[in-house]
Design a protein around this motif. Structure first.
Motif, PDB file in Angstrom:
ATOM      1  N   PHE A   1       0.830  -1.214   0.000  1.00 36.95           N
ATOM      2  CA  PHE A   1       0.000   0.000   0.000  1.00 36.95           C
ATOM      3  C   PHE A   1       0.862   1.261   0.000  1.00 36.95           C
ATOM      4  O   PHE A   1       0.494   2.274  -0.598  1.00 36.95           O
ATOM      5  N   TYR A   2       2.031   1.187   0.655  1.00 36.12           N
ATOM      6  CA  TYR A   2       2.871   2.368   0.780  1.00 36.12           C
ATOM      7  C   TYR A   2       4.106   2.334  -0.129  1.00 36.12           C
ATOM      8  O   TYR A   2       5.058   3.076   0.103  1.00 36.12           O
ATOM      9  N   LEU A   3       4.097   1.503  -1.159  1.00 32.03           N
ATOM     10  CA  LEU A   3       5.232   1.460  -2.082  1.00 32.03           C
ATOM     11  C   LEU A   3       5.519   2.839  -2.661  1.00 32.03           C
ATOM     12  O   LEU A   3       4.605   3.575  -3.041  1.00 32.03           O
ATOM     13  N   GLN A   4       6.796   3.179  -2.739  1.00 31.36           N
ATOM     14  CA  GLN A   4       7.193   4.510  -3.225  1.00 31.36           C
ATOM     15  C   GLN A   4       6.719   4.715  -4.665  1.00 31.36           C
ATOM     16  O   GLN A   4       7.020   3.902  -5.538  1.00 31.36           O
ATOM     17  N   PRO A   5       5.984   5.803  -4.954  1.00 34.90           N
ATOM     18  CA  PRO A   5       5.455   6.025  -6.303  1.00 34.90           C
ATOM     19  C   PRO A   5       6.416   6.739  -7.243  1.00 34.90           C
ATOM     20  O   PRO A   5       6.265   6.682  -8.453  1.00 34.90           O
ATOM     21  N   THR A   6       7.418   7.437  -6.706  1.00 34.17           N
ATOM     22  CA  THR A   6       8.360   8.183  -7.544  1.00 34.17           C
ATOM     23  C   THR A   6       9.662   8.400  -6.778  1.00 34.17           C
ATOM     24  O   THR A   6       9.665   8.352  -5.540  1.00 34.17           O
ATOM     25  N   PHE A  45      10.920   4.227 -17.419  1.00 34.86           N
ATOM     26  CA  PHE A  45      10.946   5.284 -16.411  1.00 34.86           C
ATOM     27  C   PHE A  45      10.419   6.597 -16.994  1.00 34.86           C
ATOM     28  O   PHE A  45       9.698   7.339 -16.334  1.00 34.86           O
ATOM     29  N   LYS A  46      10.795   6.875 -18.230  1.00 34.09           N
ATOM     30  CA  LYS A  46      10.431   8.144 -18.858  1.00 34.09           C
ATOM     31  C   LYS A  46       8.923   8.274 -19.035  1.00 34.09           C
ATOM     32  O   LYS A  46       8.337   9.329 -18.766  1.00 34.09           O
ATOM     33  N   LYS A  47       8.269   7.193 -19.472  1.00 34.28           N
ATOM     34  CA  LYS A  47       6.844   7.256 -19.779  1.00 34.28           C
ATOM     35  C   LYS A  47       5.947   6.825 -18.615  1.00 34.28           C
ATOM     36  O   LYS A  47       4.807   7.279 -18.501  1.00 34.28           O
ATOM     37  N   ASN A  48       6.474   5.940 -17.748  1.00 31.89           N
ATOM     38  CA  ASN A  48       5.605   5.312 -16.745  1.00 31.89           C
ATOM     39  C   ASN A  48       6.270   5.243 -15.372  1.00 31.89           C
ATOM     40  O   ASN A  48       6.202   4.230 -14.695  1.00 31.89           O
ATOM     41  N   GLU A  49       6.883   6.330 -14.954  1.00 35.14           N
ATOM     42  CA  GLU A  49       7.626   6.273 -13.687  1.00 35.14           C
ATOM     43  C   GLU A  49       6.768   5.838 -12.506  1.00 35.14           C
ATOM     44  O   GLU A  49       7.202   5.059 -11.660  1.00 35.14           O
ATOM     45  N   GLU A  76       4.419   3.830 -12.347  1.00 34.63           N
ATOM     46  CA  GLU A  76       4.149   2.391 -12.354  1.00 34.63           C
ATOM     47  C   GLU A  76       5.450   1.603 -12.177  1.00 34.63           C
ATOM     48  O   GLU A  76       5.490   0.601 -11.458  1.00 34.63           O
ATOM     49  N   VAL A  77       6.521   2.059 -12.826  1.00 35.59           N
ATOM     50  CA  VAL A  77       7.788   1.331 -12.799  1.00 35.59           C
ATOM     51  C   VAL A  77       8.416   1.364 -11.408  1.00 35.59           C
ATOM     52  O   VAL A  77       8.866   0.328 -10.888  1.00 35.59           O
ATOM     53  N   VAL A  78       8.454   2.534 -10.774  1.00 35.58           N
ATOM     54  CA  VAL A  78       9.100   2.668  -9.463  1.00 35.58           C
ATOM     55  C   VAL A  78       8.454   1.764  -8.411  1.00 35.58           C
ATOM     56  O   VAL A  78       9.171   1.042  -7.697  1.00 35.58           O
ATOM     57  N   PRO A  79       7.115   1.732  -8.258  1.00 35.55           N
ATOM     58  CA  PRO A  79       6.532   0.825  -7.271  1.00 35.55           C
ATOM     59  C   PRO A  79       6.805  -0.652  -7.573  1.00 35.55           C
ATOM     60  O   PRO A  79       7.022  -1.442  -6.645  1.00 35.55           O
ATOM     61  N   ILE A  80       6.788  -1.016  -8.850  1.00 41.20           N
ATOM     62  CA  ILE A  80       7.038  -2.419  -9.199  1.00 41.20           C
ATOM     63  C   ILE A  80       8.460  -2.817  -8.822  1.00 41.20           C
ATOM     64  O   ILE A  80       8.694  -3.868  -8.205  1.00 41.20           O
ATOM     65  N   LEU A  81       9.430  -1.991  -9.171  1.00 36.81           N
ATOM     66  CA  LEU A  81      10.820  -2.295  -8.818  1.00 36.81           C
ATOM     67  C   LEU A  81      11.028  -2.234  -7.309  1.00 36.81           C
ATOM     68  O   LEU A  81      11.821  -3.005  -6.752  1.00 36.81           O
ATOM     69  N   SER A  82      10.321  -1.326  -6.653  1.00 36.73           N
ATOM     70  CA  SER A  82      10.407  -1.254  -5.189  1.00 36.73           C
ATOM     71  C   SER A  82       9.893  -2.543  -4.552  1.00 36.73           C
ATOM     72  O   SER A  82      10.460  -3.039  -3.573  1.00 36.73           O
ATOM     73  N   PHE A  83       8.826  -3.100  -5.117  1.00 38.88           N
ATOM     74  CA  PHE A  83       8.288  -4.353  -4.585  1.00 38.88           C
ATOM     75  C   PHE A  83       9.267  -5.504  -4.776  1.00 38.88           C
ATOM     76  O   PHE A  83       9.480  -6.308  -3.866  1.00 38.88           O
ATOM     77  N   PHE A  84       9.880  -5.580  -5.958  1.00 36.87           N
ATOM     78  CA  PHE A  84      10.777  -6.697  -6.250  1.00 36.87           C
ATOM     79  C   PHE A  84      12.137  -6.570  -5.566  1.00 36.87           C
ATOM     80  O   PHE A  84      12.961  -7.478  -5.659  1.00 36.87           O
ATOM     81  N   THR A  85      12.379  -5.461  -4.891  1.00 34.97           N
ATOM     82  CA  THR A  85      13.623  -5.300  -4.129  1.00 34.97           C
ATOM     83  C   THR A  85      13.291  -5.229  -2.634  1.00 34.97           C
ATOM     84  O   THR A  85      13.431  -6.210  -1.926  1.00 34.97           O
ATOM     85  N   GLY A  86      12.806  -4.086  -2.176  1.00 33.45           N
ATOM     86  CA  GLY A  86      12.477  -3.929  -0.765  1.00 33.45           C
ATOM     87  C   GLY A  86      11.349  -4.828  -0.306  1.00 33.45           C
ATOM     88  O   GLY A  86      11.426  -5.463   0.763  1.00 33.45           O
ATOM     89  N   GLY A  87      10.268  -4.909  -1.087  1.00 30.85           N
ATOM     90  CA  GLY A  87       9.102  -5.684  -0.697  1.00 30.85           C
ATOM     91  C   GLY A  87       9.373  -7.170  -0.562  1.00 30.85           C
ATOM     92  O   GLY A  87       9.057  -7.787   0.465  1.00 30.85           O
ATOM     93  N   LEU A  88       9.975  -7.766  -1.586  1.00 31.19           N
ATOM     94  CA  LEU A  88      10.266  -9.196  -1.527  1.00 31.19           C
ATOM     95  C   LEU A  88      11.291  -9.514  -0.447  1.00 31.19           C
ATOM     96  O   LEU A  88      11.242 -10.578   0.179  1.00 31.19           O
ATOM     97  N   SER A  89      12.230  -8.593  -0.226  1.00 28.22           N
ATOM     98  CA  SER A  89      13.211  -8.794   0.841  1.00 28.22           C
ATOM     99  C   SER A  89      12.509  -8.883   2.193  1.00 28.22           C
ATOM    100  O   SER A  89      12.846  -9.725   3.036  1.00 28.22           O
ATOM    101  N   HIS A  90      11.531  -8.017   2.408  1.00 32.79           N
ATOM    102  CA  HIS A  90      10.780  -8.044   3.663  1.00 32.79           C
ATOM    103  C   HIS A  90      10.013  -9.352   3.816  1.00 32.79           C
ATOM    104  O   HIS A  90       9.947  -9.923   4.920  1.00 32.79           O
ATOM    105  N   LEU A  91       9.458  -9.848   2.727  1.00 32.54           N
ATOM    106  CA  LEU A  91       8.733 -11.123   2.772  1.00 32.54           C
ATOM    107  C   LEU A  91       9.670 -12.267   3.167  1.00 32.54           C
ATOM    108  O   LEU A  91       9.334 -13.099   4.017  1.00 32.54           O
TER     109      LEU A  91
END
Length: 256
Positions: free
Chosen positions: A22-27, A97-101, A103-118
């Motif tokens: 819910f709180y994934l970084q958007p930008t 990143f240029k067109k869809n920041e 969307e891209v930033v939260p997805i990459l945040s999940f696959f790094t910080g989020g999955l690490s927390h899991l």
């Protein structure tokens, strides 16, 4: 009747992950720390270089000038992994990143910080099941990991703390299993070594943790430590020195 520890633990972990998502970084256009890592990710995939001069995140203060170009001062292992995720995402969806920041930033945040927390939560639960006899001790300590430590906040974006905590917990769990009485399974020694090897490339100060854990295993069985643990650390060590050389032209971390 006994508490359904497994079911309650699962609910705690799901609730914690829901909060993180819910709180994934958007930008990251105003965050120098995460921006430095995303600058490497964008530059690798969109420009084919570790130099961040053309990145939208080149504003970051977490950078160093080598020759005529600027590079992120962050260790390269985690951003390089994130670049692999970004490359896959781009090929599958054409998002950039240029067109869809946002969307891209939260997805990459999940696959790094989020999955690490899991990973951290799951491995902590597995360790707690072996350390504690009382259900309240298992669930109480797991609740603290899920909701009451700073890593939950870090898990909402790309960062070394969440990944480092996850690798440290994986390493400690398998080292603890390897240290149990009797002839433990070889996989615990190997997995402990693998996590110990990748921990410092993700979080540089954690080299001390890996060293102490290596001594802990050495005192248990020096032969298995030398034959199983030490070789298992080599992929992580090679990744650290290899990517540092490719990204900066030297073997020492940029911080040095």
């Amino acid at each position: 009747s006994a508490l359904p520890v497994g079911k309650i633990a699962s609910l705690l972990i799901v609730a914690s992950m829901t909060m993180v998502v819910f709180y994934l970084q958007p930008t990251s256009t105003k965050n120098s720390n995460t921006g430095s890592r995303f600058a490497t990710v964008e530059s690798l995939v969109d420009h084919g270089t570790y130099a961040i001069d053309k990145s939208r995140y080149k504003f970051t203060i977490d950078k160093v000038k080598i020759g005529k170009h600027f590079y992120s001062s962050k260790p390269p292992t985690l951003p390089t992994y994130a670049a692999g995720v970004y490359w896959t995402l781009q090929k599958a969806t054409d998002m950039t990143f240029k067109k869809n920041e946002r969307e891209v930033v939260p997805i990459l945040s999940f696959f790094t910080g989020g999955l690490s927390h899991l990973v951290l939560c799951i491995y902590f639960y597995l360790l707690a099941r072996r350390l504690f006899a009382r259900p309240i001790a298992i669930l109480g300590s797991l609740t603290a990991v899920c909701f009451a430590y700073l890593g939950v906040g870090f898990a909402t974006t790309i960062n070394n703390h969440s990944a480092g905590a996850a690798l440290a917990m994986v390493a400690f769990y398998h080292a603890y299993r390897a240290h149990e009485p009797g002839r433990t399974k070889k996989r615990h020694w190997v997995l402990a070594g693998l996590a110990m090897g990748f921990l410092p490339p993700v979080d540089l100060p954690s080299v001390l943790f890996s060293g102490i854990l290596g001594l802990y295993l050495l005192l248990k069985d020096w032969r298995r430590t030398l034959l199983l643990v030490v070789p298992a650390t080599l992929p992580g060590i090679a990744t650290q020195f290899g990517l540092t050389y490719v990204s900066s032209g030297g073997f020492l971390p940029v911080y040095m």
